[in-house]
Structure formats: structure tokens, C-alpha cells
Write a protein that holds these residues in place. Structure first.
Motif, PDB file in Angstrom:
ATOM      1  N   ALA A 111      -6.409  -3.396  -5.545  1.00 22.52           N
ATOM      2  CA  ALA A 111      -5.836  -3.297  -6.613  1.00 22.52           C
ATOM      3  C   ALA A 111      -4.483  -2.240  -6.548  1.00 22.52           C
ATOM      4  N   GLY A 112      -4.221  -1.536  -5.147  1.00 19.76           N
ATOM      5  CA  GLY A 112      -2.958  -1.089  -5.209  1.00 19.76           C
ATOM      6  C   GLY A 112      -1.557  -1.827  -5.075  1.00 19.76           C
ATOM      7  N   PRO A 113      -0.492  -1.291  -5.415  1.00 18.42           N
ATOM      8  CA  PRO A 113       0.504  -2.110  -5.291  1.00 18.42           C
ATOM      9  C   PRO A 113       0.784  -2.220  -3.674  1.00 18.42           C
ATOM     10  N   VAL A 114       1.492  -3.552  -3.428  1.00 22.85           N
ATOM     11  CA  VAL A 114       1.653  -3.907  -1.999  1.00 22.85           C
ATOM     12  C   VAL A 114       2.606  -2.983  -1.277  1.00 22.85           C
ATOM     13  N   ARG A 115       3.306  -2.409  -2.023  1.00 24.27           N
ATOM     14  CA  ARG A 115       4.478  -1.030  -1.234  1.00 24.27           C
ATOM     15  C   ARG A 115       3.446  -0.177  -0.643  1.00 24.27           C
ATOM     16  N   TRP A 116       2.203   0.055  -1.083  1.00 24.86           N
ATOM     17  CA  TRP A 116       1.586   1.139  -0.448  1.00 24.86           C
ATOM     18  C   TRP A 116       0.793   0.707   0.842  1.00 24.86           C
ATOM     19  N   LYS A 132       0.358 -20.072   3.301  1.00 22.44           N
ATOM     20  CA  LYS A 132      -0.260 -18.703   3.301  1.00 22.44           C
ATOM     21  C   LYS A 132      -1.666 -19.216   2.298  1.00 22.44           C
ATOM     22  N   TYR A 133      -2.523 -18.081   2.426  1.00 22.69           N
ATOM     23  CA  TYR A 133      -3.792 -18.028   1.872  1.00 22.69           C
ATOM     24  C   TYR A 133      -3.660 -17.312   0.649  1.00 22.69           C
ATOM     25  N   ALA A 134      -4.444 -17.664  -0.361  1.00 23.06           N
ATOM     26  CA  ALA A 134      -4.239 -17.123  -1.800  1.00 23.06           C
ATOM     27  C   ALA A 134      -4.500 -15.659  -1.908  1.00 23.06           C
ATOM     28  N   LEU A 135      -3.938 -15.013  -2.672  1.00 22.06           N
ATOM     29  CA  LEU A 135      -4.153 -13.664  -3.130  1.00 22.06           C
ATOM     30  C   LEU A 135      -5.592 -13.480  -3.735  1.00 22.06           C
ATOM     31  N   ALA A 136      -5.987 -14.628  -4.558  1.00 23.27           N
ATOM     32  CA  ALA A 136      -7.300 -14.362  -5.248  1.00 23.27           C
ATOM     33  C   ALA A 136      -8.469 -14.408  -4.044  1.00 23.27           C
ATOM     34  N   GLY A 137      -8.174 -15.436  -3.421  1.00 19.70           N
ATOM     35  CA  GLY A 137      -9.273 -15.426  -2.093  1.00 19.70           C
ATOM     36  C   GLY A 137      -9.427 -14.311  -1.434  1.00 19.70           C
ATOM     37  N   TYR A 138      -7.965 -13.531  -0.895  1.00 20.66           N
ATOM     38  CA  TYR A 138      -8.629 -12.317  -0.440  1.00 20.66           C
ATOM     39  C   TYR A 138      -9.357 -11.264  -1.167  1.00 20.66           C
ATOM     40  N   ARG A 139      -8.615 -11.026  -2.162  1.00 28.84           N
ATOM     41  CA  ARG A 139      -9.315 -10.222  -3.478  1.00 28.84           C
ATOM     42  C   ARG A 139     -10.892 -10.685  -3.623  1.00 28.84           C
ATOM     43  N   MET A 155     -14.964   3.276   0.813  1.00 26.19           N
ATOM     44  CA  MET A 155     -15.072   2.347  -0.177  1.00 26.19           C
ATOM     45  C   MET A 155     -13.838   2.682  -1.352  1.00 26.19           C
ATOM     46  N   GLY A 156     -13.468   3.699  -1.628  1.00 23.19           N
ATOM     47  CA  GLY A 156     -12.410   4.183  -2.360  1.00 23.19           C
ATOM     48  C   GLY A 156     -11.062   3.457  -1.852  1.00 23.19           C
ATOM     49  N   VAL A 157     -10.906   3.458  -0.707  1.00 25.89           N
ATOM     50  CA  VAL A 157      -9.646   2.942   0.307  1.00 25.89           C
ATOM     51  C   VAL A 157      -9.660   1.417  -0.007  1.00 25.89           C
ATOM     52  N   GLN A 158     -10.805   0.880   0.102  1.00 30.34           N
ATOM     53  CA  GLN A 158     -10.955  -0.383  -0.129  1.00 30.34           C
ATOM     54  C   GLN A 158     -10.518  -0.956  -1.463  1.00 30.34           C
ATOM     55  N   VAL A 159     -10.939  -0.099  -2.575  1.00 26.67           N
ATOM     56  CA  VAL A 159     -10.558  -0.226  -3.943  1.00 26.67           C
ATOM     57  C   VAL A 159      -8.880  -0.451  -4.128  1.00 26.67           C
ATOM     58  N   LEU A 160      -8.161   0.853  -3.219  1.00 35.13           N
ATOM     59  CA  LEU A 160      -6.643   0.755  -3.139  1.00 35.13           C
ATOM     60  C   LEU A 160      -6.186  -0.497  -2.471  1.00 35.13           C
ATOM     61  N   VAL A 161      -6.993  -1.030  -1.320  1.00 39.86           N
ATOM     62  CA  VAL A 161      -6.336  -2.430  -0.858  1.00 39.86           C
ATOM     63  C   VAL A 161      -6.507  -3.319  -1.816  1.00 39.86           C
TER      64      VAL A 161
END
Length: 252
Positions: free
Chosen positions: A143-148, A215-222, A135-141
Motif C-alpha cells: 500500500a505504500g507509495p512507489v517512491r518508498w 510488464k505484469y499487472a500491479l493488481a496481480g502483484y498486490r 508483516m507490517g513491512v509487507q503492508v507497506l510494500v
């Protein structure tokens, strides 16, 4: 090198070879007598599905695995393309590393759970801890920077396997003769939830308009990923509540 039909043909041949190997190499287990009647088999299924011990961990395991399968199996690739901006080959390479991490997770986390169980730490505790880290990893997906992207998605593949450990943990809490039914019950829930999860994420993503670049919207993925994460958080809370209920029952 080949198209999807070629890949499926190779997989079909490999599956056949494994089936032949199992049939010819694995020894037959001598029968210890007549099997259970159909009525007793159904009674065993009822025992599993009416047990608080089962429902304590099954929802968390189900949502954890369903989220992993939904994203890894369908939505990770589009996210890498639309959000991280990777080209087709780069997306394929990241998906490959996710698969490698997944295999490593099955092997290493299973081995760790066995070792910790010898030290008095239950398999279930290891599984729940792993699912919490997932679940913590999913938080990084989210909210984390795309470069990660690469390290985070590798961790996603590794810790996404934690829910499998719970299969063994659940089986240990029932008589041996019911272990197969426990595993089947969890599998049934997982694959139903995974199908619904894939559809639900797509339905949520579809609430935002597709960009001019396709492309699909970032808000949709989040939003889609957040819903799956929130459901896992709810089942984790339920796990601790049910654990307390079980402890109270034992005291009585």
C-alpha cells in the motif's frame, strides 16, 4: 563483469574452500558412545511432529520464511521493474541493498534476541515480534507509495530474517538431542512452502494480462503478495491460540 556461469564457478570454489577449512580447522568431538538406533531416531522425529509446542510456532515461522524467500528470491526484481519502473541496473542495486539488509538482520536481530533473553524476554517472543514487524513491512510494500521502494525493501530484507530466530527458540523447547531434528523439521516445511509460495504468487499474477510493454499487472502483484501476507496473519492468530492452549494445559 561475468555471466551467471562465472558467478557459479566462483561460488563453487568458495564453497570448496569453506569445506576444506571446516575439515581441517574444526576439532573432532570425542564420541560419547554408540549413537541412537534408527528406531529411536524415528521416535525423535515423531516426538517433534506430534508436539503442540512445535506446531504452535512452526506454521508462523514457515509462512514468514516462505514469504520472504519467495519474494526476495524471485518476485522482488520483477516488482521493482514492473511496479516501481526501475531500469535493470537500478533493480540490481536495490536487490543488492536487500541482501545487505538481510545479512545485517541475521547478525543484529540474533544478537538482540540473545541480549533480550538475558533480561527475561524469551527468544520466541523476539522472533514473533520480528515476524509481526515483517508483516507490517509487507503492508507497506502493498500500500505504500512507489517512491518508498528503496527504504521499504531494505526493511523487507532486514525483518525478513526474523523467522530464523524462531529456529533457536523452537530448539530450546526440546531436549538437546532433538535440536537437530527440530531444525530439520522446520527447514523441510520452509523450503516446501517457499517453493509453493513462488509458484502460487506467479500463478496469481498470471491471472491478469501482461501489458503491451511486457510488464505484469500491479493488481496481480498486490493479489499474490496479499495472499502470502494473509496466510502469515492466520498463522500468527494460531500462534496466540496455541499459546493459550499450552498455558491452560500447564495449569491443569
Amino acid at each position: 563483469m561475468t555471466d551467471w556461469r562465472g558467478v557459479f564457478m566462483v561460488l563453487a570454489v568458495l564453497t570448496l574452500l569453506v569445506a576444506v577449512a571446516v575439515y581441517t580447522v574444526v576439532p573432532e568431538k570425542p564420541s560419547s558412545g554408540a549413537g541412537e538406533s534408527f528406531k529411536h531416531q524415528l521416535q525423535g522425529v515423531k516426538t517433534v511432529f506430534t508436539s503442540l509446542e512445535f506446531w504452535r510456532a512452526a506454521p508462523l515461522t514457515t509462512l514468514s520464511q516462505a514469504s520472504f524467500l519467495s519474494v526476495q528470491g524471485l518476485w522482488a526484481g520483477p516488482w521493482l521493474k514492473d511496479v516501481a519502473g526501475l531500469d535493470r541496473m537500478a533493480v540490481a542495486n536495490v536487490l543488492l541493498w536487500i541482501a545487505v539488509a538481510m545479512i545485517a538482520g541475521f547478525i543484529l536481530l540474533g544478537s538482540l534476541a540473545e541480549r533480550l533473553s538475558r533480561s527475561g524476554i524469551s527468544v520466541l517472543a523476539t522472533a514473533v515480534t520480528g515476524m509481526g514487524l515483517f508483516m507490517g513491512v509487507q503492508v507497506l510494500v502493498l500500500a505504500g507509495p512507489v517512491r518508498w521502494a528503496l527504504p521499504v525493501w531494505v526493511l523487507f530484507g532486514f525483518f525478513g530474517t526474523s523467522g530464523i530466530i524462531a529456529y533457536a527458540a523452537l530448539s530450546q523447547r526440546f531436549p538437546v538431542k532433538l535440536s537437530g531434528r527440530v531444525t530439520t523439521a522446520v527447514n523441510l516445511l520452509v523450503f516446501i512452502a517457499a517453493f509453493l509460495g513462488q509458484w502460487a504468487i506467479g500463478a496469481i499474477i498470471g491471472q491478469w494480462p501482461v501489458g503491451a510493454d511486457g510488464k505484469y499487472a500491479l493488481a496481480g502483484y498486490r493479489s499474490g503478495f496479499f495472499v502470502m501476507l494473509a496466510l502469515q496473519a492466520i498463522t500468527l492468530l494460531w500462534f496466540f491460540m496455541a499459546s493459550r492452549m499450552i498455558r491452560n494445559r500447564k495449569k491443569e
